[in-house]
Scaffold this motif. Structure first.
Motif: not given
Length: 184
Positions: A108-113, A141-142, A168-184
């Protein structure tokens, strides 16, 4: 820990794909209409494997663009659906296409827009939880770069006491989701 491409390819080769649902995801069916997308909208499905959710989206009239690191998973997806696919190479990725479905095979990190084209929506069923915490910021970000600033999305994740399991699967708590996606 980084995303280990060979780890995931080996899981597919060894048939260790316990995360795969045998039917459409009920949360997709329930929540997808809330995005209010027009028919024909293009949906990005990162780390798609051979999820049947791509079929559900296509049958609802959307154009699906999956990204998968395992050639075996991508090819199996089309074979299991009983449909032929066209294949082409763009840079470092293989692109398999049929009707409303495209699966880009590569890291996925090699895929371009340019590989994915315009995207209207993102459907992340279990991609974020498949990645260790050290990779998730880079992943978001990607995916954000590939989907573009106007894409809407549905993210399905899980949270549990991480010390109970390595993932995996890894735990991804709501606080992390907000940090990762909140401004997007």
């Amino acid at each position: 820990m980084q995303m280990d491409v060979e780890f995931w390819k080996k899981r597919w080769v060894d048939g260790e794909i316990g995360w795969r649902n045998a039917d459409f995801n009920p949360a997709l069916i329930k929540h997808w209409p809330s995005l209010g997308l027009e028919l024909g909208a293009r949906v990005l499905v990162p780390l798609c494997g051979k999820t049947l959710d791509m079929i559900w989206l296509a049958k609802k009239g959307y154009r699906v663009v999956g990204i998968e690191v395992s050639s075996q998973a991508a090819e199996s997806f089309f074979k299991e659906q009983g449909v032929p696919f066209r294949e082409r190479i763009e840079g470092s990725v293989r692109i398999l296409e049929w009707d409303r479905m495209t699966v880009i095979v590569g890291d996925i990190f090699d895929v371009l827009p340019e590989n994915v084209g315009h995207i209207d929506a993102l459907y992340d069923r279990a991609a974020t939880v498949a990645l260790p915490e050290s990779v998730r910021t880079r992943y978001v970000e990607q995916v954000s770069r590939l989907a573009g600033p106007s894409a809407r999305g549905l993210l399905l994740t899980i949270a549990y006491p991480q010390e109970q399991m390595d993932g995996p699967p890894f735990s991804v708590p709501c606080t992390e989701i907000e940090e990762l996606y909140g401004k997007r």
